[in-house]
Design a protein around this motif. Structure first.
Motif, PDB file in Angstrom:
ATOM      1  N   TRP A 415      -6.517  14.917  15.130  1.00  0.00           N
ATOM      2  CA  TRP A 415      -6.883  16.411  14.548  1.00  0.00           C
ATOM      3  C   TRP A 415      -7.292  16.235  13.038  1.00  0.00           C
ATOM      4  CZ3 TRP A 415      -8.385  20.669  16.737  1.00  0.00           C
ATOM      5  CH2 TRP A 415      -8.077  20.825  18.047  1.00  0.00           C
ATOM      6  N   ALA A 416      -6.491  15.305  12.250  1.00  0.00           N
ATOM      7  CA  ALA A 416      -6.612  15.432  10.765  1.00  0.00           C
ATOM      8  C   ALA A 416      -7.954  14.617  10.481  1.00  0.00           C
ATOM      9  CB  ALA A 416      -5.569  14.578  10.231  1.00  0.00           C
ATOM     10  N   LYS A 417      -8.223  13.735  11.423  1.00  0.00           N
ATOM     11  CA  LYS A 417      -9.685  13.139  11.207  1.00  0.00           C
ATOM     12  C   LYS A 417     -10.837  13.916  11.594  1.00  0.00           C
ATOM     13  CE  LYS A 417     -12.062   9.312  10.449  1.00  0.00           C
ATOM     14  NZ  LYS A 417     -12.291   8.778   9.114  1.00  0.00           N
ATOM     15  N   PHE A 418     -10.452  14.410  13.242  1.00  0.00           N
ATOM     16  CA  PHE A 418     -11.782  14.992  13.706  1.00  0.00           C
ATOM     17  C   PHE A 418     -11.863  16.397  13.809  1.00  0.00           C
ATOM     18  CE2 PHE A 418     -11.241  10.734  15.356  1.00  0.00           C
ATOM     19  CZ  PHE A 418     -12.333  10.114  14.714  1.00  0.00           C
ATOM     20  N   GLY A 419     -10.642  17.196  13.380  1.00  0.00           N
ATOM     21  CA  GLY A 419     -10.602  18.585  13.407  1.00  0.00           C
ATOM     22  C   GLY A 419     -11.377  19.374  12.383  1.00  0.00           C
ATOM     23  N   PRO A 420     -11.365  20.809  12.730  1.00  0.00           N
ATOM     24  CA  PRO A 420     -12.322  21.709  11.939  1.00  0.00           C
ATOM     25  C   PRO A 420     -11.945  21.411  10.430  1.00  0.00           C
ATOM     26  CG  PRO A 420     -11.052  22.782  13.552  1.00  0.00           C
ATOM     27  CD  PRO A 420     -10.665  21.341  13.681  1.00  0.00           C
ATOM     28  N   GLU A 421     -13.108  21.186   9.614  1.00  0.00           N
ATOM     29  CA  GLU A 421     -13.175  20.900   8.364  1.00  0.00           C
ATOM     30  C   GLU A 421     -12.180  21.570   7.373  1.00  0.00           C
ATOM     31  OE1 GLU A 421     -16.998  20.510   6.555  1.00  0.00           O
ATOM     32  OE2 GLU A 421     -17.599  18.926   8.087  1.00  0.00           O
ATOM     33  N   GLU A 422     -12.262  22.983   7.528  1.00  0.00           N
ATOM     34  CA  GLU A 422     -11.401  23.796   6.804  1.00  0.00           C
ATOM     35  C   GLU A 422      -9.936  23.743   7.284  1.00  0.00           C
ATOM     36  OE1 GLU A 422     -12.853  27.590   7.614  1.00  0.00           O
ATOM     37  OE2 GLU A 422     -14.840  27.558   6.871  1.00  0.00           O
ATOM     38  N   ASN A 423      -9.605  23.569   8.400  1.00  0.00           N
ATOM     39  CA  ASN A 423      -8.033  23.587   8.918  1.00  0.00           C
ATOM     40  C   ASN A 423      -7.707  22.367   9.373  1.00  0.00           C
ATOM     41  OD1 ASN A 423      -7.371  26.234   7.608  1.00  0.00           O
ATOM     42  ND2 ASN A 423      -8.722  27.167   9.344  1.00  0.00           N
ATOM     43  N   ALA A 424      -8.390  21.362   9.241  1.00  0.00           N
ATOM     44  CA  ALA A 424      -7.884  20.048  10.026  1.00  0.00           C
ATOM     45  C   ALA A 424      -6.255  19.747  10.039  1.00  0.00           C
ATOM     46  CB  ALA A 424      -8.570  18.892   9.636  1.00  0.00           C
ATOM     47  N   LEU A 425      -5.733  19.769   9.068  1.00  0.00           N
ATOM     48  CA  LEU A 425      -4.547  19.243   8.749  1.00  0.00           C
ATOM     49  C   LEU A 425      -3.490  20.196   9.375  1.00  0.00           C
ATOM     50  CD1 LEU A 425      -4.143  18.042   5.189  1.00  0.00           C
ATOM     51  CD2 LEU A 425      -4.211  16.715   7.141  1.00  0.00           C
ATOM     52  N   MET A 426      -3.747  21.531   9.085  1.00  0.00           N
ATOM     53  CA  MET A 426      -3.023  22.819   9.932  1.00  0.00           C
ATOM     54  C   MET A 426      -3.158  22.501  11.338  1.00  0.00           C
ATOM     55  SD  MET A 426      -3.230  26.870   9.261  1.00  0.00           S
ATOM     56  CE  MET A 426      -5.059  26.998  10.147  1.00  0.00           C
ATOM     57  N   TYR A 427      -4.058  22.431  11.857  1.00  0.00           N
ATOM     58  CA  TYR A 427      -4.283  22.304  13.586  1.00  0.00           C
ATOM     59  C   TYR A 427      -3.545  21.025  13.775  1.00  0.00           C
ATOM     60  CZ  TYR A 427      -8.105  25.619  13.913  1.00  0.00           C
ATOM     61  OH  TYR A 427      -8.910  26.612  14.065  1.00  0.00           O
ATOM     62  N   GLY A 428      -3.708  20.009  13.079  1.00  0.00           N
ATOM     63  CA  GLY A 428      -2.964  18.481  13.240  1.00  0.00           C
ATOM     64  C   GLY A 428      -1.455  18.957  13.285  1.00  0.00           C
ATOM     65  N   PHE A 429      -1.009  19.844  12.416  1.00  0.00           N
ATOM     66  CA  PHE A 429       0.488  19.888  12.506  1.00  0.00           C
ATOM     67  C   PHE A 429       0.886  20.669  13.526  1.00  0.00           C
ATOM     68  CE2 PHE A 429       3.953  22.767  11.192  1.00  0.00           C
ATOM     69  CZ  PHE A 429       4.810  21.683  10.833  1.00  0.00           C
ATOM     70  N   ILE A 430       0.116  21.692  13.748  1.00  0.00           N
ATOM     71  CA  ILE A 430       0.370  22.853  14.876  1.00  0.00           C
ATOM     72  C   ILE A 430       0.797  22.034  16.387  1.00  0.00           C
ATOM     73  CG2 ILE A 430      -0.241  24.799  16.282  1.00  0.00           C
ATOM     74  CD1 ILE A 430      -1.300  25.925  13.495  1.00  0.00           C
ATOM     75  N   ASN A 431      -0.472  21.272  16.504  1.00  0.00           N
ATOM     76  CA  ASN A 431      -0.592  20.816  17.874  1.00  0.00           C
ATOM     77  C   ASN A 431       0.401  19.423  17.966  1.00  0.00           C
ATOM     78  OD1 ASN A 431      -2.791  22.092  19.068  1.00  0.00           O
ATOM     79  ND2 ASN A 431      -4.301  21.064  17.482  1.00  0.00           N
ATOM     80  N   ALA A 432       0.748  18.868  16.746  1.00  0.00           N
ATOM     81  CA  ALA A 432       1.734  17.733  16.713  1.00  0.00           C
ATOM     82  C   ALA A 432       2.878  18.243  17.204  1.00  0.00           C
ATOM     83  CB  ALA A 432       1.680  16.965  15.519  1.00  0.00           C
ATOM     84  N   VAL A 433       3.566  19.393  16.558  1.00  0.00           N
ATOM     85  CA  VAL A 433       4.633  20.116  16.869  1.00  0.00           C
ATOM     86  C   VAL A 433       4.710  20.781  18.354  1.00  0.00           C
ATOM     87  CG1 VAL A 433       6.048  22.113  16.427  1.00  0.00           C
ATOM     88  CG2 VAL A 433       5.180  20.891  14.488  1.00  0.00           C
ATOM     89  N   ALA A 434       3.560  21.273  18.793  1.00  0.00           N
ATOM     90  CA  ALA A 434       3.608  21.507  20.108  1.00  0.00           C
ATOM     91  C   ALA A 434       3.745  20.780  21.229  1.00  0.00           C
ATOM     92  CB  ALA A 434       2.468  22.241  20.358  1.00  0.00           C
ATOM     93  N   VAL A 435       3.217  19.430  20.909  1.00  0.00           N
ATOM     94  CA  VAL A 435       3.274  18.027  21.852  1.00  0.00           C
ATOM     95  C   VAL A 435       4.959  17.971  21.774  1.00  0.00           C
ATOM     96  CG1 VAL A 435       2.967  15.863  21.964  1.00  0.00           C
ATOM     97  CG2 VAL A 435       1.384  17.167  21.431  1.00  0.00           C
ATOM     98  N   LEU A 436       5.696  17.875  20.643  1.00  0.00           N
ATOM     99  CA  LEU A 436       7.070  17.532  20.797  1.00  0.00           C
ATOM    100  C   LEU A 436       7.915  18.373  21.508  1.00  0.00           C
ATOM    101  CD1 LEU A 436       7.228  16.282  16.836  1.00  0.00           C
ATOM    102  CD2 LEU A 436       7.354  15.102  18.888  1.00  0.00           C
ATOM    103  N   ILE A 437       7.539  19.610  21.280  1.00  0.00           N
ATOM    104  CA  ILE A 437       8.413  20.700  21.972  1.00  0.00           C
ATOM    105  C   ILE A 437       8.291  20.893  23.449  1.00  0.00           C
ATOM    106  CG2 ILE A 437       8.882  23.340  22.048  1.00  0.00           C
ATOM    107  CD1 ILE A 437       9.926  21.931  19.558  1.00  0.00           C
TER     108      ILE A 437
END
Length: 795
Positions: A415-437
């Motif tokens: 997500w950090a590499k290919f996610g939306p340019e504006e919020n790639a890191l935020m998307y990456g963080f949210i989805n990473a946490v969602a996977v863990l839970i």
């Protein structure tokens, strides 16, 4: 000076002797130890520290000592069924599931392997309930603070956010932070401790994921609240504040806490049968002493005591009626609703309820020896045992956690590499946490033990006592049933039908063989003795009595060498049986009757014909098992003709006659060598080796203690219909476990890709950490609810 102490851990007279000898080895101490109640009276000239007593008895075995408290007697039943603690557990804490063997801890906490609360030797009933009470209290605290956090966070979804009228979002964020602190650092702090232990010990489990997932969300929110200026624009709202996830943290932890509470509550429900069985034990009994009635404590009853049982009273201990008769409700023990008529010499069981007549009984088994105590012990042991199928789930979970962490990291990087340019890191963080839970294997860990606990409890209520989870699992796979005849297929109460004498008078011959059998406990021998008693025949003294296993008995009666047994015994003694006599005996055997030849001074004198009625349920049960694909094989010490008559009546395809104990063992080993899963049903001491060898040993509750001890399943009622019920229960439990494992894997397999964001490029769908937590919790609830369905199973 004399002091009284309570001794825990004693189960038999051997234990009592060990403890007594150990205490008496201390200089200046004179101890007298009793098993029931488990007390030590110690006389000493100078005070001796209790730690010194503990040291010596700990060397003798798994025993503990404490100052006597009268209230200890009220917990007697609980103490007798508690699993033995590790030998070094005095003053320490250990896992009740024994995940780490005998390992103990200095402080209370949670098992790093299974996450259960550690327990201590001195735990009282109140302390055992404390775990559930604490969880309930923490759940209330979590809800109290999580609901406002959730409302504040969700208010952004409401048009013209009404909360913004009160104050700005920055202030509300601080309020969320304050409200989340009690949830994180009080109500759910145990999850973070368990997560840390799991990483340190590398026993990765569901708490690893919970700790990492919710911890990351909480730390991210704190940094966003305290240092908003260090975050790039894509992490901020239009108002300049950072997107925070206090609501995700608190909701995740609250849902996990809810799952723990539901599990604890379900455990209480599944142990309901055990608690009900404990309630069956009465507190007092009426002792008949010198013709007078005296009310005494249940713990003061000794073997041989005469006890009066009044109408409506619970029977205090196991024994038999010596005077009077009554109708007894045995439903709580046997599962059968119809009361049983009892008369003199009939056995009665502790905890069952007397009808409307009074009788006097003699105590034969007291304390932990009673059937009720054994039932409680077996249920308690089985409720914490592990089925082989659980090893598969545990092994998967061990590798599942690091795999999920890896997927989470990859998700963030992608997500950090290919996610939306504006919020790639935020998307990456949210989805990473969602996977863990969402990947939390909580449901996986519950899948097997929940079903086992409910199944064991259900079995106990139906008179099926299961020693361990392995037996419950294997019973479903049984495809060969090897069963003893006498006492298992038949009533085990043989009676003499005919006495045939060649040279002697029949009464004279009866007097001889009854005298010979008066010292034998074998059912056939007792039938002969009873037959003589009915005819008022006086018995003579017998010398040199010997029981020849599987063949008969021999001895000296009135200076005559007498033998009574089968053809093998006659051959062994070189007794010649006339052809006409053997022909008559064979005719009786073909009718399904047991024939015992009689010899006097090595000369055949006749035979006695004994019948043993087939139990009403045997025919129906065997037919059902055969229809289910189970091959039923009957083993008996009877001759081939008698065995064939019974086998034909039961429509059995196979039987083995003239069977000795070692022959039964060989039959089972033969079937096992062919890859069959063999169950053995029996009730006698001679069945014990075969019961132990079989994949599943099934003992009749009406049989001997040795048989029951050797078996993995005991049928309280003592008939083959119980095997049908046991197999039905086993099948239902295994089906339930497979359903639970499906639920666990289904949510994980389906949820992880969605949480990682695989649907986003196609449908624009993402899974927030909060929704992930809800899905994870729902998987646990599904497993628990599915397991509890077993309580409604009709056996």
């Amino acid at each position: 000076m004399k002091y009284t102490y309570t001794i825990n851990g004693m189960h038999c007279n051997s234990c009592r002797t060990k403890v007594e000898n150990a205490l008496n080895s201390i200089e200046g101490a004179e101890a007298e130890v009793t098993l029931d109640p488990p007390k030590a009276e110690i006389s000493m000239q100078e005070p001796i520290q209790i730690s010194q007593f503990q040291e010596v008895i700990a060397q003798a075995g798994n025993y503990t000592i404490k100052v006597f408290n009268p209230n200890d007697l009220k917990l007697k039943v609980t103490e007798t069924v508690a699993p033995a603690p590790p030998p070094n557990a005095v003053g320490k804490y250990y896992c009740p599931m024994f995940c780490e063997g005998d390992k103990v801890y200095d402080e209370p906490g949670n098992c790093p392997v299974c996450g259960m609360d550690l327990v201590t030797v001195e735990a009282s009933e109140e302390e055992e309930n404390k775990s559930y009470t604490d969880l309930e209290h923490k759940m209330k605290i979590a809800l109290l603070f999580t609901i406002p956090v959730f409302i504040i966070a969700m208010s952004d979804m409401i048009p013209n956010n009404p909360l913004m009228i009160i104050t700005d979002m920055k202030t509300w964020n601080w309020i969320q932070f304050g409200l989340s602190l009690p949830v994180v650092f009080y109500a759910a702090w145990m999850f973070f401790k368990r997560a840390w232990k799991s990483v340190v010990t590398w026993n990765l489990n569901m708490f690893t994921l919970i700790g990492i997932g919710s911890g990351m969300a909480f730390l991210f929110s704190i940094f966003g609240l305290l240092f908003p200026e260090i975050f790039p624009a894509e992490f901020k709202t239009d108002g300049g504040s950072v997107h925070l996830y206090f609501e995700a943290t608190t909701v995740i932890l609250s849902l996990v806490l809810l799952g723990q509470l539901l599990e604890a509550k379900a455990h209480n429900k599944t142990s309901g049968a055990l608690k009900e069985l404990m309630k069956l034990a009465p507190v007092e009994a009426v002792l008949v002493l010198d013709g007078k009635d005296k009310v005494i404590s249940i713990h003061d009853i000794k073997k041989g005591d005469l006890l009066r049982v009044k109408p409506g009273d619970k029977i205090p201990v196991d024994g038999k009626i010596v005077e009077g008769e009554s109708t007894i409700d045995e439903s709580m023990i046997s599962g059968e609703p119809i009361p049983v008529d009892k008369k003199a010499d009939d056995a009665v069981v502790a905890g069952t309820i007397n009808g409307n007549q009074s009788f006097i009984m003699v105590a034969e088994k007291v304390g932990s020896e009673t059937l009720l105590s054994q039932i409680i012990q077996m249920v308690n042991d089985a409720s914490r045992s592990r089925a082989p199928i659980q090893k598969l789930a545990d092994k998967i979970a061990k590798y599942f956690v690091p795999a999920v962490v890896a997927v989470s990291v990859i998700t963030f990087l992608v997500w950090a590499k290919f996610g939306p340019e504006e919020n790639a890191l935020m998307y990456g963080f949210i989805n990473a946490v969602a996977v863990l839970i969402i990947a939390c294997p909580c449901a996986l860990g519950l899948a097997t033990p929940m079903s086992v606990m409910v199944g064991v409890g259900k079995g106990a209520q139906s008179g099926i006592l299961i020693k361990n989870a392995e037996a419950l699992e294997k019973m479903d796979k049984v495809n060969v049933l090897v069963t003893d005849k006498t006492g298992t297929i038949t009533e085990g109460k043989p009676s003499v039908e005919k006495l045939y004498a060649i040279h002697n008078n029949e009464d004279e011959l009866l007097q001889i063989i009854a005298s010979l059998n008066q010292y034998s406990e074998h059912p056939l021998a007792q039938a002969v003795v009873h037959f003589a008693e009915v005819k008022n025949i006086k018995l003579s003294e017998t010398k040199q009595f010997e029981s020849v296993t599987g063949k008969g008995v021999v001895g000296m009666v009135s200076n005559k060498k007498v033998a009574l047994g089968n053809k093998k015994l006659m051959d062994e003694l070189k007794v010649s049986v006339e052809e006409s006599l053997e022909k008559q005996a064979t005719a009786e055997q073909k009718l399904g009757k047991t024939v015992s030849y009689i010899s006097i001074d090595e000369t055949a004198a006749g035979f006695v014909t004994i019948t043993d009625a087939i139990k009403k349920n045997s025919v129906k049960a065997i037919k059902t098992l055969i229809n289910q694909g189970v091959e039923v094989i009957m083993l008996t010490g009877d001759n081939k003709n008698t065995a064939k008559a019974v086998a034909d009546q039961l429509h059995l395809s196979s039987f083995v006659a003239d069977c000795l104990p070692q022959d039964k063992l060989k039959v089972i080993q033969k079937w096992q060598s062919e890859g069959k899963i063999v169950a053995m049903a029996g009730d006698g001491i001679n069945d014990a080796p075969a019961l132990a060898q079989a994949d599943i040993g099934i003992a009749m509750g009406t049989g001997t203690d040795v048989a029951i001890e050797s078996a993995k399943i005991t049928l309280v009622k003592g008939d083959l219909q119980g095997i049908v019920k046991a197999k039905q229960l086993s099948h239902a439990v295994m089906k339930n476990i497979h359903q639970n494992l499906f639920f666990a894997f289904f949510y994980n397999i389906l949820g992880i890709p969605v949480a990682a964001g695989i649907l986003y490029p196609f449908f624009g769908i993402l899974l927030s950490p909060m929704i992930a937590a809800l899905a994870m919790s729902f998987s646990s609830v599904s497993v628990i609810a599915n397991a509890l369905r077993l309580r409604n199973l009709k056996l």
